[in-house]
Enzyme design. Structure first.
Site, mmCIF file in Angstrom:
data_model
loop_
_atom_site.group_PDB
_atom_site.id
_atom_site.type_symbol
_atom_site.label_atom_id
_atom_site.label_comp_id
_atom_site.label_asym_id
_atom_site.label_seq_id
_atom_site.Cartn_x
_atom_site.Cartn_y
_atom_site.Cartn_z
ATOM 1 N N HIS A 148 -8.032 -7.397 -6.293
ATOM 2 C CA HIS A 148 -7.045 -7.780 -7.305
ATOM 3 C C HIS A 148 -6.296 -9.046 -6.886
ATOM 4 O O HIS A 148 -6.823 -9.858 -6.126
ATOM 5 C CB HIS A 148 -6.111 -6.608 -7.615
ATOM 6 N N GLU B 157 -1.027 -2.193 -5.145
ATOM 7 C CA GLU B 157 -2.301 -2.255 -4.429
ATOM 8 C C GLU B 157 -2.636 -3.680 -4.018
ATOM 9 O O GLU B 157 -3.128 -3.918 -2.905
ATOM 10 C CB GLU B 157 -3.416 -1.702 -5.313
ATOM 11 N N HIS C 66 -9.660 -2.212 -1.028
ATOM 12 C CA HIS C 66 -8.923 -1.629 -2.143
ATOM 13 C C HIS C 66 -8.175 -0.384 -1.692
ATOM 14 O O HIS C 66 -8.322 0.077 -0.561
ATOM 15 C CB HIS C 66 -9.885 -1.242 -3.274
ATOM 16 N N GLU D 75 -12.070 2.032 -0.307
ATOM 17 C CA GLU D 75 -10.840 2.535 -0.916
ATOM 18 C C GLU D 75 -10.090 3.233 0.213
ATOM 19 O O GLU D 75 -10.449 4.333 0.628
ATOM 20 C CB GLU D 75 -11.159 3.514 -2.051
#
Length: 313
Positions: free
Chosen positions: A97, A134, A189, A271
């Site tokens: 992101h 995040e 992530h 993740e």
């Protein structure tokens, strides 16, 4: 995370967040500098455990793999660049992101080719219930990983370093690794699953040849990278494997992630935990734990690259 580019598999359609709500939440809740770009050592809002979000005291899945050996790491004893374990190697780190994606909804909602379809350029990512984004977490850990790998002799390329208004798009993130001919690439992530779910998992690409995607040559080495990274991350952080997908094994193989589909170099996603779970959120917002996470990631990448250079695996 709330993203069809990174959310754990097997849990239905991706969550859709209204543009106005996303901008209001992330603009009002995010920590860090006024620009939304965190310093590498910034501290997020700590979140305490609650009864409905806390990790169960028993029945945790556990990681049994041993931590990779520390042998061969650079020391202060005057090793030359040529003798460093990752000398001459290129590693691409992709901070998931972007801290200011929420200000560019039109741009990130634009569809791009992901080989077997078209998906959004990028998404805003998720956040803890206390508002730690995040995108701030991924950038902080990526910078820490870069420092560790650089000290081991690698050339480290970040797909973004808080220096872009938005993105890059998922296809460009893959292209950066391809053009660098990276020995390994990793997208960092954190997930946005229901509050009772906890743990980390690694995602590897499936073998496919469709549209513009051809992962046949990288599927096997990417899977080895995934298992190596999984072991190193578990050893460094003591974070258990995710209990809500992948059969509790901490590993998924997926075909719906453009950042993997469009890669031509070994690449995986990690993740690092569930930002919506109180116990995981407390870890993810702790700078000391983030340093452990960075060390686990660096160790996993180092082991994979060294093994590949020796023809192992």
């Amino acid at each position: 995370m709330f993203s069809n580019e990174s959310r754990g598999g097997g849990r239905g359609a991706p969550l859709l967040i209204a543009v106005a709500a996303t901008a209001a939440c992330l603009a009002g809740c995010g920590s860090g500098s006024a620009s939304g770009h965190p310093d590498a050592g910034s501290v997020g809002s700590l979140q305490t455990a609650t009864a409905d979000g806390a990790r169960p005291a028993t029945g945790k899945p556990t990681a049994t793999a041993a931590r990779p050996s520390a042998g061969g790491r650079p020391t202060a004893s005057g090793r030359t660049a040529e003798t460093l374990p990752l000398a001459g190697r290129v590693i691409v780190i992709d901070p998931g992101h972007n801290p200011t994606n929420y200000e560019h909804t039109a741009e990130i909602n634009r569809k791009v080719n992901v080989g077997n379809g078209r998906k959004e350029c990028d998404t805003t990512g998720t956040e803890t219930n206390a508002g730690y984004p995040e995108a701030q977490y991924t950038l902080d850990v990526s910078r820490r990983v870069r420092a560790l790998l650089t000290a081991r002799g690698a050339k480290v390329i970040l797909t973004q370093d808080g220096n872009r208004a938005y993105g890059p798009c998922v296809d460009e993130r893959a292209r950066i690794g391809n053009q660098a001919r990276a020995d390994a690439a990793l997208s960092i992530h954190a997930d946005g699953a229901p509050t009772a779910d906890y743990g980390f998992h690694v995602i590897a690409p499936t073998s496919m040849h469709v549209g513009g995607a051809d992962t046949r040559a990288i599927a096997a080495p990417s899977y080895r990278l995934a298992t190596t990274l999984r072991a190193a991350f578990a050893a460094a952080t003591k974070e258990p494997f995710a209990d809500y997908l992948g059969g509790g094994k901490g590993l998924m193989v997926r075909s719906d992630l453009g950042g993997l589909n469009m890669s031509t170099v070994p690449k995986v996603f990690i993740e690092c935990g569930n930002m919506r779970n109180a116990h995981d959120a407390k870890a993810l917002t702790d700078p000391a734990w983030r340093q452990d996470a960075a060390l686990g990631i660096a160790d996993g990448l180092t082991t994979f690259v060294e093994d590949a250079s020796r023809g192992k695996g």
